[in-house]
Structure formats: structure tokens, C-alpha cells
Design an enzyme around this catalytic site. Structure first.
Site, PDB file in Angstrom:
ATOM      1  N   LYS A   1     -10.172 -10.870   1.207  1.00 36.88           N
ATOM      2  CA  LYS A   1      -8.856 -10.370   1.590  1.00 36.88           C
ATOM      3  C   LYS A   1      -8.683 -10.540   3.086  1.00 36.88           C
ATOM      4  O   LYS A   1      -9.464 -10.013   3.875  1.00 36.88           O
ATOM      5  CB  LYS A   1      -8.685  -8.909   1.206  1.00 36.88           C
ATOM      6  CG  LYS A   1      -7.280  -8.398   1.544  1.00 36.88           C
ATOM      7  CD  LYS A   1      -7.199  -6.901   1.562  1.00 36.88           C
ATOM      8  CE  LYS A   1      -5.912  -6.476   2.251  1.00 36.88           C
ATOM      9  NZ  LYS A   1      -5.869  -5.021   2.506  1.00 36.88           N
TER      10      LYS A   1
ATOM     11  N   ALA B   1      -0.570  -1.669   0.538  1.00 32.40           N
ATOM     12  CA  ALA B   1      -0.241  -0.724   1.616  1.00 32.40           C
ATOM     13  C   ALA B   1       1.054   0.029   1.341  1.00 32.40           C
ATOM     14  O   ALA B   1       2.040  -0.545   0.879  1.00 32.40           O
ATOM     15  CB  ALA B   1      -0.156  -1.410   2.975  1.00 32.40           C
ATOM     16  N   GLY B   2       1.009   1.321   1.637  1.00 30.79           N
ATOM     17  CA  GLY B   2       2.193   2.156   1.580  1.00 30.79           C
ATOM     18  C   GLY B   2       2.309   3.037   0.356  1.00 30.79           C
ATOM     19  O   GLY B   2       3.123   3.957   0.317  1.00 30.79           O
TER      20      GLY B   2
ATOM     21  N   ASN C   1      -5.754   2.537  -0.993  1.00 30.01           N
ATOM     22  CA  ASN C   1      -6.941   3.242  -0.557  1.00 30.01           C
ATOM     23  C   ASN C   1      -6.604   4.688  -0.203  1.00 30.01           C
ATOM     24  O   ASN C   1      -7.055   5.622  -0.854  1.00 30.01           O
ATOM     25  CB  ASN C   1      -7.591   2.542   0.643  1.00 30.01           C
ATOM     26  CG  ASN C   1      -8.885   3.205   1.066  1.00 30.01           C
ATOM     27  OD1 ASN C   1      -9.894   3.090   0.387  1.00 30.01           O
ATOM     28  ND2 ASN C   1      -8.865   3.925   2.175  1.00 30.01           N
ATOM     29  N   THR C   2      -5.773   4.881   0.821  1.00 29.73           N
ATOM     30  CA  THR C   2      -5.489   6.218   1.330  1.00 29.73           C
ATOM     31  C   THR C   2      -4.884   7.124   0.267  1.00 29.73           C
ATOM     32  O   THR C   2      -5.198   8.324   0.218  1.00 29.73           O
ATOM     33  CB  THR C   2      -4.549   6.133   2.542  1.00 29.73           C
ATOM     34  OG1 THR C   2      -5.101   5.221   3.501  1.00 29.73           O
ATOM     35  CG2 THR C   2      -4.374   7.493   3.200  1.00 29.73           C
TER      36      THR C   2
END
Length: 270
Positions: free
Chosen positions: A113, A200-201, A222-223
Site C-alpha cells: 500500500k 480513510a475517514g 484502522n482508527t
């Protein structure tokens, strides 16, 4: 007997809906990260609950090669889960290329990635550096899955440069804001001939479902899992959301109307 038949049919449906990237086939359309968790044990439990078959690994931050320190590979078996080394923390093409060369030396990875960031506040990709790195890596035999802005033109340029998957952001990394521009994500999906995954997001399960309803091949996060109050339970929720969103996309949603349309005919009312 009918219930058993239903379960069997459902399992066949899910297992047959696979996706492929660079000649490698997967059943799960959810990719999860390996950062921000309390410890490797929690990370491994979340991966198991998510059903993910791919995990991203920040080469600069996660130990995958020093046996003298705790290693991620002791908790998430690379023989069972595909490791996707990433270039998190790289702000120019040279650093990203060097990082992935080291990853290949350490683990033999070619499916990687790529992310090249523009600056630290937004963590938006620097597309000039990203495109340059994609071209170099592809020529060196890497198979780069590339984090990018949600721009259909940039996405096509990356594909032409050798990206094996396009990974547009839904919102800034770690923001949890959800997909901010559904129109451009949909345009990227319609114009791509390689897999498209929102990267992301994502903040919660409904965001993951939206990504899949737009026709994306998968979602990376992830987060959203690692910073949930219960990461393992959130991982399970994300698994179900990705599956539900994919089913909804395949089913074909009803058309949108400006006015009500009754479920039963109004003619002949008593």
C-alpha cells in the site's frame, strides 16, 4: 430443515462473492490496520472479529523483523492473513520507495500500500509524489495499492501508472467523518478497471455500508475500530456493515422520488 437450507444458501452466496487484486482472491472486503490498538492481543482479536483477510502494516512503526522485541507476526499469522506493508509517515516519493524496498527485503512482499502525504495537518496525499512513486514501484515489480484524493482524473492516472488498486479517501485519515463526497467516489468506481477501496475517514458501521453501496470493492479502516470503546465489537459491526452494503449494492436500490408513492394502490379504497 428449511432453516438449514437457508443458512446453506446464504453461506454459498457470501463465499461466491469474491474480489481479486493483482491475481489474489479474497472473500472479505474489509481490510483493517494494525495501529493505535492497546496491544497486539487486542489487535489480533479485532482482526479475528472483523473477518479480514488483509491487514495493513506501517513498515516504519510496526515491528515485523526484530525477534528481540514483541512482533506483530506472533499474534497475527502471516501464513493465514495477508500482510499489506504501507508507507505511513512518508512525505515524498523517495522515502516511500525506500520504505517499500526495505519491506520487500524483510518479508518478500510485493503487494503493498502506497501513501505519500502532503503535510501533517490534513494527511492529504501529495498526488505528484504519489504518481511518481507509483511509476517507479510498478517498474520494479511491486504491486501498489494506492491511497489518493477522491478525484476520478487522478485515479485514472494512477491506474495508467501501474496501480493495482485505487484507494480514495472518504475523509481525512483518522477523522471519522465518513464519506464526504459520494459523487466523486462513484465516478472513480465507474471509471476504474482495477479494484476501488475507500481508505480513510470511516467512523462507524454506516460509513462502511455507504462505501459498499457506492459500488466499492472494499473498505480499509484502522482508527474507527482501534479507537472504539470496544474495538472487538466494532470490528464485528464493520464486518456486518460491509456485507450489508455489498448486498444492497448487488440488490439494486429503489429509485429516489421527490414525492410519496404508496405501497398499496389508492384506487378502490373503501
Amino acid at each position: 430443515m428449511r432453516w438449514k437450507s437457508f443458512i446453506s444458501w446464504e453461506a454459498v452466496e457470501l463465499s461466491s462473492d469474491q474480489w481479486s487484486v493483482a491475481g489474489r482472491t479474497f472473500t472479505s472486503r474489509l481490510i483493517v490496520g494494525t495501529g493505535k490498538y492497546k496491544d497486539f492481543e487486542q489487535n489480533a482479536a479485532a482482526v479475528a472479529a472483523s473477518g479480514a483477510e488483509i491487514v495493513t502494516v506501517a513498515v516504519r512503526r510496526v515491528n515485523v523483523s526484530d525477534p528481540a522485541a514483541p512482533m506483530l507476526t506472533d499474534y497475527i499469522d502471516p501464513r493465514k492473513i495477508t500482510y499489506l506493508p504501507n508507507t505511513a509517515g512518508c512525505f515524498n516519493a523517495d522515502d516511500a520507495i525506500r520504505t517499500l524496498r526495505l519491506a520487500r527485503e524483510a518479508g518478500g512482499w510485493d503487494l503493498v500500500k502506497l501513501e505519500v502525504l502532503g503535510e501533517a495537518k490534513t494527511l492529504y496525499p501529495n498526488m505528484r509524489e504519489t504518481l511518481e512513486a507509483t511509476e517507479v514501484l510498478a517498474k520494479e515489480g511491486f504491486l501498489p495499492m494506492v491511497y489518493c484524493v477522491d478525484d476520478p482524473i487522478a485515479a485514472k492516472q494512477l491506474e495508467d501508472a501501474g496501480a493495482v488498486a485505487i484507494m480514495p479517501l472518504g475523509a481525512p485519515i483518522g477523522s471519522g467523518l465518513g464519506i464526504q463526497n459520494r459523487v466523486t467516489i462513484r465516478l472513480i468506481v465507474e471509471g476504474a478497471s482495477v479494484p476501488v477501496l475507500v481508505d480513510a475517514g470511516v467512523g462507524t458501521a454506516s460509513d462502511a455500508a455507504v462505501a459498499m453501496e457506492l459500488g466499492c470493492d472494499g473498505v480499509l479502516m484502522n482508527t474507527a475500530i482501534a479507537e472504539a470503546k470496544d474495538p472487538v465489537r466494532m470490528a464485528r459491526a464493520m464486518k456486518l456493515a460491509v456485507e450489508a452494503g455489498r448486498d444492497a449494492y448487488l440488490a439494486g436500490r429503489m429509485g429516489q422520488r421527490r414525492y410519496a408513492d404508496p405501497s398499496s394502490p389508492l384506487a378502490g379504497l373503501i
